[in-house]
Design an enzyme around this catalytic site. Structure first.
Site, PDB file in Angstrom:
ATOM      1  N   HIS A  79     -13.547  48.843 -53.181  1.00 17.89           N
ATOM      2  CA  HIS A  79     -13.281  47.401 -53.282  1.00 17.89           C
ATOM      3  C   HIS A  79     -12.727  46.856 -51.963  1.00 17.89           C
ATOM      4  O   HIS A  79     -13.068  45.752 -51.550  1.00 17.89           O
ATOM      5  CB  HIS A  79     -12.263  47.116 -54.392  1.00 17.89           C
ATOM      6  CG  HIS A  79     -12.842  47.057 -55.768  1.00 17.89           C
ATOM      7  ND1 HIS A  79     -13.820  46.151 -56.127  1.00 17.89           N
ATOM      8  CD2 HIS A  79     -12.573  47.769 -56.890  1.00 17.89           C
ATOM      9  CE1 HIS A  79     -14.125  46.322 -57.417  1.00 17.89           C
ATOM     10  NE2 HIS A  79     -13.380  47.301 -57.896  1.00 17.89           N
TER      11      HIS A  79
ATOM     12  N   GLN B  93      -9.819  42.304 -55.754  1.00 13.52           N
ATOM     13  CA  GLN B  93     -10.244  41.764 -57.041  1.00 13.52           C
ATOM     14  C   GLN B  93      -9.422  40.547 -57.478  1.00 13.52           C
ATOM     15  O   GLN B  93      -9.829  39.814 -58.370  1.00 13.52           O
ATOM     16  CB  GLN B  93     -10.168  42.853 -58.124  1.00 13.52           C
ATOM     17  CG  GLN B  93     -11.194  43.944 -57.917  1.00 13.52           C
ATOM     18  CD  GLN B  93     -11.008  45.060 -58.928  1.00 13.52           C
ATOM     19  OE1 GLN B  93     -10.186  45.936 -58.733  1.00 13.52           O
ATOM     20  NE2 GLN B  93     -11.739  45.000 -60.020  1.00 13.52           N
TER      21      GLN B  93
ATOM     22  N   GLY C 294      -7.140  51.035 -62.760  1.00  9.49           N
ATOM     23  CA  GLY C 294      -7.015  50.831 -61.325  1.00  9.49           C
ATOM     24  C   GLY C 294      -7.361  49.391 -60.979  1.00  9.49           C
ATOM     25  O   GLY C 294      -8.071  48.720 -61.741  1.00  9.49           O
TER      26      GLY C 294
ATOM     27  N   CYS D  36     -15.583  48.731 -64.299  1.00  6.02           N
ATOM     28  CA  CYS D  36     -14.787  47.942 -63.352  1.00  6.02           C
ATOM     29  C   CYS D  36     -14.338  46.648 -64.028  1.00  6.02           C
ATOM     30  O   CYS D  36     -15.128  46.028 -64.736  1.00  6.02           O
ATOM     31  CB  CYS D  36     -15.654  47.621 -62.132  1.00  6.02           C
ATOM     32  SG  CYS D  36     -14.822  46.642 -60.884  1.00  6.02           S
ATOM     33  N   LEU D  37     -13.085  46.256 -63.795  1.00  2.00           N
ATOM     34  CA  LEU D  37     -12.588  45.011 -64.399  1.00  2.00           C
ATOM     35  C   LEU D  37     -13.335  43.782 -63.872  1.00  2.00           C
ATOM     36  O   LEU D  37     -13.323  42.737 -64.507  1.00  2.00           O
ATOM     37  CB  LEU D  37     -11.085  44.858 -64.138  1.00  2.00           C
ATOM     38  CG  LEU D  37     -10.182  45.871 -64.861  1.00  2.00           C
ATOM     39  CD1 LEU D  37      -8.741  45.727 -64.406  1.00  2.00           C
ATOM     40  CD2 LEU D  37     -10.286  45.720 -66.374  1.00  2.00           C
TER      41      LEU D  37
ATOM     42  N   HIS E 222     -13.113  54.514 -56.164  1.00  4.16           N
ATOM     43  CA  HIS E 222     -13.642  53.232 -56.657  1.00  4.16           C
ATOM     44  C   HIS E 222     -12.807  52.068 -56.100  1.00  4.16           C
ATOM     45  O   HIS E 222     -13.360  51.082 -55.603  1.00  4.16           O
ATOM     46  CB  HIS E 222     -13.614  53.261 -58.190  1.00  4.16           C
ATOM     47  CG  HIS E 222     -13.998  51.977 -58.851  1.00  4.16           C
ATOM     48  ND1 HIS E 222     -15.143  51.826 -59.594  1.00  4.16           N
ATOM     49  CD2 HIS E 222     -13.372  50.774 -58.884  1.00  4.16           C
ATOM     50  CE1 HIS E 222     -15.207  50.579 -60.047  1.00  4.16           C
ATOM     51  NE2 HIS E 222     -14.141  49.917 -59.634  1.00  4.16           N
ATOM     52  N   GLU E 223     -11.469  52.194 -56.174  1.00  2.00           N
ATOM     53  CA  GLU E 223     -10.593  51.111 -55.700  1.00  2.00           C
ATOM     54  C   GLU E 223     -10.694  50.953 -54.183  1.00  2.00           C
ATOM     55  O   GLU E 223     -10.673  49.844 -53.667  1.00  2.00           O
ATOM     56  CB  GLU E 223      -9.134  51.358 -56.108  1.00  2.00           C
ATOM     57  CG  GLU E 223      -8.889  51.505 -57.600  1.00  2.00           C
ATOM     58  CD  GLU E 223      -9.567  50.443 -58.446  1.00  2.00           C
ATOM     59  OE1 GLU E 223      -9.722  49.296 -57.985  1.00  2.00           O
ATOM     60  OE2 GLU E 223      -9.966  50.771 -59.581  1.00  2.00           O
TER      61      GLU E 223
HETATM   62 NI    NI Z   1     -13.334  47.983 -59.859  1.00  2.00          NI
END
Ligand code: NI
Length: 179
Positions: free
Chosen positions: A137, A51, A46, A91-92, A133-134
């Site tokens: 963000h 981000q 995701g 998370c990235l 989660h997304e």
């Molecule tokens: Ni994330």
């Protein structure tokens, strides 16, 4: 499609609240495609526009085993949720960090797709967790915000140390690659 640079915690730009998308035009479709390219290129499941430093309400998700089921959610809203449970997530924007966060295991989401048309979908398990989660963000919220300040401090130290090691190793490598 372009693979974009992903902001890393504690970059303050990750705290920006994303603005709603008024019209799904070519720029927004391009953003969705670039997000997918960036997510797949980083082996993520995701990614939110926040981000990549674009503060509009667009997220992409693909939790399928073959990475061939992309879902684009524009202006997503959770309209129902149930069965909250602690689950591990990453998370990235925080490479290598994993922690348990409480999330609904079932959600119903209303959003617009890549073509701008509204739809509703039910998501369960990993897909449900990933969507929540997304969407966090887009509010400028990260999964580590659910942890204690002490844990966040340890995570910031660890990420800073790893970034230093990465930059040292690229300095060591560069003379060799220059020849
Ligand atoms: Ni994330």
């Amino acid at each position: 499609m372009t693979k974009l640079a992903i902001l890393e915690y504690p970059d303050p730009r990750l705290r920006t609240k994303a603005a709603p998308v008024a019209a799904v035009d070519a720029t927004v479709r391009r953003l969705a495609d670039d997000l997918l390219e960036t997510m797949y290129g980083s082996r993520g499941i995701g990614l939110a526009a926040t981000q990549v430093d674009v503060h509009r309400r667009v997220v992409v998700v693909d939790v399928s085993p073959e990475h061939d089921r992309p879902v684009v959610l524009i202006n997503p809203q959770i309209i129902a949720s149930e069965s909250h449970k602690l689950c591990e997530e990453g998370c990235l924007s925080l490479p290598g960090i994993y922690a348990n966060v409480e999330r609904a295991q079932k959600v119903r989401v209303r959003a617009q797709g890549r073509d701008g048309s509204p739809f509703e979908m039910d998501a369960e398990g990993l897909a449900a967790i990933c969507i929540q989660h997304e969407m966090d963000h887009l509010e400028g919220r990260l999964f580590v915000d659910y942890l204690s300040e002490l844990k966040r401090q340890l995570i910031r130290r660890r990420l800073a140390k790893e970034r230093r090691q990465r930059s040292v190793s690229s300095e060591v490598r560069s003379p060799a690659s220059a020849t």
